[in-house]
Every structure is written in structure tokens, then in C-alpha cells.
Design an enzyme around this catalytic site. Structure first.
Site, PDB file in Angstrom:
ATOM      1  CG  ASN A   1      -3.840  -4.515   3.704  1.00 46.37           C
ATOM      2  OD1 ASN A   1      -3.264  -4.519   2.624  1.00 46.37           O
ATOM      3  ND2 ASN A   1      -3.193  -4.370   4.839  1.00 46.37           N
TER       4      ASN A   1
ATOM      5  NE  ARG B   1      -2.117  -1.399   3.469  1.00 50.95           N
ATOM      6  CZ  ARG B   1      -2.413  -0.994   4.690  1.00 50.95           C
ATOM      7  NH1 ARG B   1      -3.509  -0.291   4.917  1.00 50.95           N
ATOM      8  NH2 ARG B   1      -1.643  -1.290   5.705  1.00 50.95           N
TER       9      ARG B   1
END
Length: 89
Positions: free
Chosen positions: A37, A19
Site C-alpha cells: 500500500n 494485495r
């Protein structure tokens, strides 16, 4: 012209700075959206910006950061979204 894509990345993509690395790539390409996520271990990315820059980002997402092991990537264009920056959710 700006467009938006939703991307679903599978593999070893959590716990490998996927990320944060996605955020940096998106900023470098002047894209907005988010990376988050998912409970199944995958990562979802929303991309908003110029098609050419999204194409570059999709190529990067296909392998991700060094520690990641991407096994599958699915993406589709969606209705234009409006984000002021790229966030990590």
C-alpha cells in the site's frame, strides 16, 4: 527470460484484499516480487518472472479482485530484480 516491472494501481484498491489477491495471482503465475500500500491510497506491485506471465498479471491487475475499482494502472520495465517469493509489504 526473466524481466521485472513496477506497477502503480489507482482507484479503490486498499481495504479490498488487493494485495492478498495479487499475491495469490502472482504465485499461480510463478512470479516473485511484492505488493504494498502507498500513503496516497494506491498500491505498488513489483513483478519479476517470465514476460508472458507478467503480461497475464498486468491484465489481472487492471481490474483486481471483485471488490476493487481500478481507475488507472501504470507500469514500466525496470532493471531485473531478484526476489525469492511474492510478499505483501
Amino acid at each position: 527470460m526473466n524481466v521485472s516491472y513496477i506497477v502503480h494501481i489507482s482507484g479503490r484498491v486498499q481495504g479490498v484484499y488487493f494485495r492478498a489477491s495479487s499475491q495469490q495471482q502472482a504465485i499461480d503465475l510463478s512470479l516473485s516480487g511484492y505488493a504494498r500500500n502507498l500513503t496516497d491510497g494506491d498500491v505498488e506491485v513489483m513483478l519479476c518472472g517470465e514476460q508472458a506471465n507478467i503480461d497475464k498479471m498486468l491484465l489481472w491487475l487492471a481490474h483486481g479482485p471483485e471488490e476493487a475499482e481500478v481507475t488507472d494502472i501504470k507500469y514500466k520495465q525496470v532493471a531485473l530484480q531478484s526476489y525469492s517469493f511474492f510478499s505483501i509489504n
